[in-house]
Design an enzyme around this catalytic site. Sequence first.
Site, PDB file in Angstrom:
ATOM      1  N   CYS A  43       0.827  -1.210   0.000  1.00  0.00           N
ATOM      2  CA  CYS A  43       0.000   0.000   0.000  1.00  0.00           C
ATOM      3  C   CYS A  43       0.857   1.255   0.000  1.00  0.00           C
ATOM      4  CB  CYS A  43      -0.934  -0.016   1.212  1.00  0.00           C
ATOM      5  SG  CYS A  43      -1.907   1.488   1.344  1.00  0.00           S
ATOM      6  N   CYS A  48      -1.540   1.660  -3.176  1.00  0.00           N
ATOM      7  CA  CYS A  48      -2.504   2.745  -2.934  1.00  0.00           C
ATOM      8  C   CYS A  48      -1.889   4.135  -2.917  1.00  0.00           C
ATOM      9  CB  CYS A  48      -3.204   2.541  -1.589  1.00  0.00           C
ATOM     10  SG  CYS A  48      -3.453   0.848  -1.096  1.00  0.00           S
ATOM     11  N   LYS A  51       0.139   5.224  -6.202  1.00  0.00           N
ATOM     12  CA  LYS A  51      -0.883   5.254  -7.275  1.00  0.00           C
ATOM     13  C   LYS A  51      -1.739   6.509  -7.151  1.00  0.00           C
ATOM     14  CE  LYS A  51      -4.683   4.018  -6.309  1.00  0.00           C
ATOM     15  NZ  LYS A  51      -5.254   2.704  -6.135  1.00  0.00           N
ATOM     16  N   TYR A 177      -9.106  -3.469 -11.290  1.00  0.00           N
ATOM     17  CA  TYR A 177      -8.819  -2.202 -10.596  1.00  0.00           C
ATOM     18  C   TYR A 177      -7.545  -1.540 -11.136  1.00  0.00           C
ATOM     19  CZ  TYR A 177     -11.474  -3.252  -6.196  1.00  0.00           C
ATOM     20  OH  TYR A 177     -12.398  -3.500  -5.231  1.00  0.00           O
ATOM     21  N   VAL A 180      -7.432  -0.367 -14.881  1.00  0.00           N
ATOM     22  CA  VAL A 180      -8.309   0.775 -15.118  1.00  0.00           C
ATOM     23  C   VAL A 180      -7.719   2.053 -14.485  1.00  0.00           C
ATOM     24  CG1 VAL A 180     -10.536   1.661 -14.312  1.00  0.00           C
ATOM     25  CG2 VAL A 180     -10.428  -0.543 -15.470  1.00  0.00           C
ATOM     26  N   GLU A 181      -7.149   1.898 -13.311  1.00  0.00           N
ATOM     27  CA  GLU A 181      -6.556   3.067 -12.646  1.00  0.00           C
ATOM     28  C   GLU A 181      -5.337   3.581 -13.417  1.00  0.00           C
ATOM     29  OE1 GLU A 181      -7.985   2.295  -8.054  1.00  0.00           O
ATOM     30  OE2 GLU A 181      -5.956   1.706  -8.581  1.00  0.00           O
ATOM     31  N   HIS A 435     -26.921  21.045  -0.669  1.00  0.00           N
ATOM     32  CA  HIS A 435     -27.126  21.634  -1.993  1.00  0.00           C
ATOM     33  C   HIS A 435     -26.177  22.798  -2.230  1.00  0.00           C
ATOM     34  CE1 HIS A 435     -29.388  22.408  -5.603  1.00  0.00           C
ATOM     35  NE2 HIS A 435     -29.395  23.697  -5.296  1.00  0.00           N
ATOM     36  N   GLU A 440     -26.138  14.831  -2.932  1.00  0.00           N
ATOM     37  CA  GLU A 440     -27.541  14.959  -2.525  1.00  0.00           C
ATOM     38  C   GLU A 440     -28.458  14.075  -3.367  1.00  0.00           C
ATOM     39  OE1 GLU A 440     -29.511  18.785  -3.230  1.00  0.00           O
ATOM     40  OE2 GLU A 440     -28.004  19.256  -4.726  1.00  0.00           O
TER      41      GLU A 440
HETATM   42  P1  NDP Z   1      -8.072  -8.066 -10.684  1.00  0.00           P
HETATM   43  O1  NDP Z   1      -8.212  -9.467 -10.238  1.00  0.00           O
HETATM   44  O2  NDP Z   1      -8.980  -7.027 -10.164  1.00  0.00           O
HETATM   45  O3  NDP Z   1      -8.181  -8.002 -12.279  1.00  0.00           O
HETATM   46  C1  NDP Z   1      -7.396  -8.814 -13.092  1.00  0.00           C
HETATM   47  C2  NDP Z   1      -7.741  -8.534 -14.530  1.00  0.00           C
HETATM   48  O4  NDP Z   1      -6.846  -9.239 -15.384  1.00  0.00           O
HETATM   49  C3  NDP Z   1      -9.150  -8.977 -14.908  1.00  0.00           C
HETATM   50  O5  NDP Z   1      -9.655  -8.068 -15.848  1.00  0.00           O
HETATM   51  C4  NDP Z   1      -8.900 -10.349 -15.552  1.00  0.00           C
HETATM   52  O6  NDP Z   1      -9.847 -10.665 -16.535  1.00  0.00           O
HETATM   53  C5  NDP Z   1      -7.580 -10.104 -16.231  1.00  0.00           C
HETATM   54  N1  NDP Z   1      -6.792 -11.307 -16.439  1.00  0.00           N
HETATM   55  C6  NDP Z   1      -6.467 -12.262 -15.533  1.00  0.00           C
HETATM   56  N2  NDP Z   1      -5.678 -13.195 -16.087  1.00  0.00           N
HETATM   57  C7  NDP Z   1      -5.486 -12.824 -17.371  1.00  0.00           C
HETATM   58  C8  NDP Z   1      -4.775 -13.369 -18.452  1.00  0.00           C
HETATM   59  N3  NDP Z   1      -4.090 -14.504 -18.320  1.00  0.00           N
HETATM   60  N4  NDP Z   1      -4.801 -12.721 -19.637  1.00  0.00           N
HETATM   61  C9  NDP Z   1      -5.496 -11.580 -19.781  1.00  0.00           C
HETATM   62  N5  NDP Z   1      -6.192 -10.996 -18.785  1.00  0.00           N
HETATM   63  C10 NDP Z   1      -6.192 -11.620 -17.594  1.00  0.00           C
HETATM   64  O7  NDP Z   1      -6.548  -7.725 -10.409  1.00  0.00           O
HETATM   65  P2  NDP Z   1      -5.739  -6.390 -10.298  1.00  0.00           P
HETATM   66  O8  NDP Z   1      -4.350  -6.804 -10.654  1.00  0.00           O
HETATM   67  O9  NDP Z   1      -6.354  -5.280 -11.087  1.00  0.00           O
HETATM   68  O10 NDP Z   1      -5.856  -6.023  -8.759  1.00  0.00           O
HETATM   69  C11 NDP Z   1      -5.519  -6.970  -7.743  1.00  0.00           C
HETATM   70  C12 NDP Z   1      -6.222  -6.655  -6.440  1.00  0.00           C
HETATM   71  O11 NDP Z   1      -5.673  -5.507  -5.853  1.00  0.00           O
HETATM   72  C13 NDP Z   1      -7.709  -6.366  -6.584  1.00  0.00           C
HETATM   73  O12 NDP Z   1      -8.464  -7.532  -6.469  1.00  0.00           O
HETATM   74  C14 NDP Z   1      -7.997  -5.414  -5.473  1.00  0.00           C
HETATM   75  O13 NDP Z   1      -8.489  -6.107  -4.349  1.00  0.00           O
HETATM   76  C15 NDP Z   1      -6.652  -4.790  -5.139  1.00  0.00           C
HETATM   77  N6  NDP Z   1      -6.652  -3.381  -5.550  1.00  0.00           N
HETATM   78  C16 NDP Z   1      -7.531  -2.490  -5.000  1.00  0.00           C
HETATM   79  C17 NDP Z   1      -7.521  -1.159  -5.390  1.00  0.00           C
HETATM   80  C18 NDP Z   1      -8.509  -0.216  -4.796  1.00  0.00           C
HETATM   81  O14 NDP Z   1      -9.145  -0.550  -3.810  1.00  0.00           O
HETATM   82  N7  NDP Z   1      -8.703   0.972  -5.373  1.00  0.00           N
HETATM   83  C19 NDP Z   1      -6.608  -0.669  -6.395  1.00  0.00           C
HETATM   84  C20 NDP Z   1      -5.737  -1.671  -6.938  1.00  0.00           C
HETATM   85  C21 NDP Z   1      -5.777  -2.965  -6.517  1.00  0.00           C
HETATM   86  P3  NDP Z   1     -11.243 -11.400 -16.200  1.00  0.00           P
HETATM   87  O15 NDP Z   1     -12.140 -10.358 -15.660  1.00  0.00           O
HETATM   88  O16 NDP Z   1     -11.665 -11.946 -17.505  1.00  0.00           O
HETATM   89  O17 NDP Z   1     -10.901 -12.470 -15.200  1.00  0.00           O
END
Ligand code: NDP
Length: 453
Positions: A43, A48, A51, A177, A180-181, A435, A440
């Site tokens: 973190c 966190c 990031k 997560y 996208v971030e 407001h 709200e």
């Molecule tokens: P996630 O598990 O959230 O996402 C992994 C992504 O990679 C999914 O889209 C998955 O696709 C894809 N994927 C998995 N394996 C493959 C592959 N072999 N080839 C292509 N795509 C693949 O993992 P993250 O690494 O994004 O984050 C890990 C954890 O960290 C999260 O679960 C979260 O708990 C924590 N985190 C929290 C944050 C927050 O609270 N803001 C910020 C960052 C991390 P599919 O959907 O098809 O399985």
Amino acid sequence: MSQYDYDLLTIGAGSGGVRASRMAAQKGKRVAVCEEDRVGGTCVLRGCVPKKLLVYASEYSSAFEDSQGFGWSAVNSKIDWPQLIDTKNRELTRLNGIYNNILSSNGVETIEGRGTLIDEHTVEVAGKRYTAEKIIIAVGGWPTLPDVPGIEHAITSNEALDLPELPRRIVIVGGGYIAVEFAGIFAGMGSEVTEIIRADRILRGFDDDLRSELEREMTKRGINIMGSTTVQCITKKDNHYEIVLGDGETIETDAIMYATGRKPKINGLGLEQAGVEISDKGAIKVDDNYKTSVDSIYAIGDVTDRVCLTPVALAEGMALVEHLFGADNKAVDYDNIASAVFSQPPLGVVGLTEAQARERYGKIDVYTSGFKAMKHTLSGRDERTFMKLIVEPESDKVIGAHMMGPDAAEIMQGIGIAMKCGATKAQFDATIGIHPSAAEEFVTMREKRPDTE
Ligand code: NDP
């Protein structure tokens, strides 16, 4: 006098490990924590905190654009990436110092090196053995990379936070997560971003409306999201990388980042020789009190792969220390944990998605609101804010809240408290709004969405 060197030895000085060690020391226990890296964990050092600092930095580009609608002259500014990375790293060093101080001022001994379990009461660190009555494993997780030819050219979030230069083009693989971030971070900095996801949409597990809304907004910000797409191989060329996709199409890029999930970091921990069982997914198995299959060894946080969020690891650390050394034996309540995705725009969520709610309750009421935030009436930005409440009709309880829009994380924390208290939709409605604010809207949604299911 105890037969052990310590009452508690924690392996891993991240969020959960530091909190548990400090709390145990405050109860008068003799505590040590071992850590192979700097104190702070994912973190603080690789997740966190850095990031979010980069998210803040990347948001300025849209703020500069938006300001012109309010009469400011055009801002022609470019990010000095090395300077940003340098200031970010100085902040991490400051935080690392604070964490070290928390440990030492509470009398926790820090042992440098990776801990390996030798038996149920012994841990070896840098060639020296230490014994403890109780051991907590809090080593967290690490990014995983799939087995794709050329994967050695890919970076993970670890390296993305410390790139020497800002890539002009970056391909990010994954739709979770982290992907996208970072797509938002790099797009905001001015990089050309392509996100490759194997599913049809980003953020599996989130509410479907929110997934579609965010994907639309990310696309408007210039991020090229390629759904239902896979990577066949990655090749290094002279000045760039070439990615061959599943359908044979190729993409050129200056950097490729994989954010395809994280795994418990159990390698070399000596779990087998100590008799600690792991699940099929490689996570340490624990009972309701975080006890592993060995009576004196416990595990908390991401290494147990349950809810991988910093505040959860902190809560688990505190609950475990109370259980081991205190009077209280309260379990962590995993229901209604609010969380956020620091995408651009950000998401805040708590409770059930619509699909989960339908599965659990059958009939539910859904309220949605989509609007252009007041700020954008003048900024001219084509961006929508979206909110959704899910209500269980029999009890009238709000069982899910979802938001995409500015300050979603800040807003959702308060909604999370209301839901923890079991708030009903009638109580939301009886709450007078602030407001003018976006928040709200959560207390003024009156029209149920017609049930189409
Ligand atoms: P996630 O598990 O959230 O996402 C992994 C992504 O990679 C999914 O889209 C998955 O696709 C894809 N994927 C998995 N394996 C493959 C592959 N072999 N080839 C292509 N795509 C693949 O993992 P993250 O690494 O994004 O984050 C890990 C954890 O960290 C999260 O679960 C979260 O708990 C924590 N985190 C929290 C944050 C927050 O609270 N803001 C910020 C960052 C991390 P599919 O959907 O098809 O399985």
